[in-house]
Design a protein around this motif. Sequence first.
Motif, mmCIF file in Angstrom:
data_model
loop_
_atom_site.group_PDB
_atom_site.id
_atom_site.type_symbol
_atom_site.label_atom_id
_atom_site.label_comp_id
_atom_site.label_asym_id
_atom_site.label_seq_id
_atom_site.Cartn_x
_atom_site.Cartn_y
_atom_site.Cartn_z
ATOM 1 N N SER A 14 0.865 -1.165 0.000
ATOM 2 C CA SER A 14 0.000 0.000 0.000
ATOM 3 C C SER A 14 0.911 1.227 0.000
ATOM 4 C CB SER A 14 -0.862 -0.044 1.262
ATOM 5 O OG SER A 14 -1.945 0.832 1.146
ATOM 6 N N ILE A 54 1.714 5.211 0.511
ATOM 7 C CA ILE A 54 1.239 6.411 1.196
ATOM 8 C C ILE A 54 2.084 7.605 0.755
ATOM 9 C CG2 ILE A 54 1.006 7.551 3.445
ATOM 10 C CD1 ILE A 54 0.303 4.910 4.679
ATOM 11 N N HIS A 99 -5.223 2.773 3.249
ATOM 12 C CA HIS A 99 -3.819 2.991 3.622
ATOM 13 C C HIS A 99 -3.648 2.919 5.137
ATOM 14 C CE1 HIS A 99 -3.334 5.519 -0.279
ATOM 15 N NE2 HIS A 99 -3.383 4.227 -0.505
#
Length: 267
Positions: A72, A74, A126
Motif C-alpha cells: 500500500s 502512502i 492505507h
Amino acid sequence: MKVLYMNLFFYSLLLILGVVFLVWIKANESKWIGSIGEYRVQKEIEKLEKFSPGKFKVFHDLYIPKKDGSSSQIDHILLSEQGLFVIETKNYSGWIFGNESSKYWTQVIYKRKEKFLNPIWQNKGHIKALKGWLGEEYSHIPIYSIVVFTPRAQLKSRIHFTQSHVIYPKQLKKVLEQYRTKAMDHETKRYLAEKLKALLVKDNPKEREIKKKHIQSIHNHQKRIKEHVRQNRCPKCSGSLVLKKGKYGTFKACSNYPKCRFTEKVL
Ligand SMILES: [Zn+2]
C-alpha cells in the motif's frame, strides 16, 4: 530568388520545430502539472517544519507491505505527539463531486466526466494497512486521514466529512493545529519514527523493485478491468455484461446478478 528560397526554407523549419515543441509540451503536460501539485503539498509541509521545528517528523512516499504480498503506497505521513497524519494527495483539475459513502467520486472537466475511487476510502485502506503493519503495540496511537486536493481542483461537495479532512494545501496547517491532545510520549514518538523509516523507498534497489511492481500491478489491474468491460465481459465472474438504465444514468451490469454485483457506469 535564391534568398527567397532560403527564407522559405528557414521559416518552414521554424514552423516544424514549433509544432514539434508544442506537441511535446502537450504530451508531458499532465506529468508536469502533476508534479507541480505534489510540489505544493511538499511546500506546505516544509513550511510546517520550519514554523514548528521538531514538532513533526515527516515521511514521504512510504510503502507498506501487506499480508497478501501486495503493498500500500502512502504519499506522506506526519508524526507528532498528537498522532499520525496520513496524507493522500490528489492532482485532479476541474470540478470534483463526491461524498463519504459513495465508492466513486466524479471529476468534471470541460464536458467530460471521469470517475475515480473515493479518496477517503482509498486513504482509509492505507490507514488500515498501516495499523496492521504497526501491530497491537501501537494500536492506541490515533491515526488521522487527510486528503489534499491541489488548487487546480474545485471541490464542489464541501459538506463536512467525518472520516477524513478533505482540503487544499493551504489549509493543512490549520487542520493540524486542531489536534492538541497528546497521544504519546517523546520516547514512543522516537520509536515510531524509527519504525516508519523502514517503509521509505530510498535508493534501496529491492524496495525500488517493490515500488515498480506495485505501480505495474495497479496499472495492469485497471487495464484488465477496462478491457473486460469494453468486451462486455464481467471482470469478476466472466459473465456477460448487459446495459441497464438507472436513476443515475446508463450502466453496465453483470448478467449473473444477484450472484455477482459488478456494475460499471457508462459515461
Ligand atoms: Zn459478474
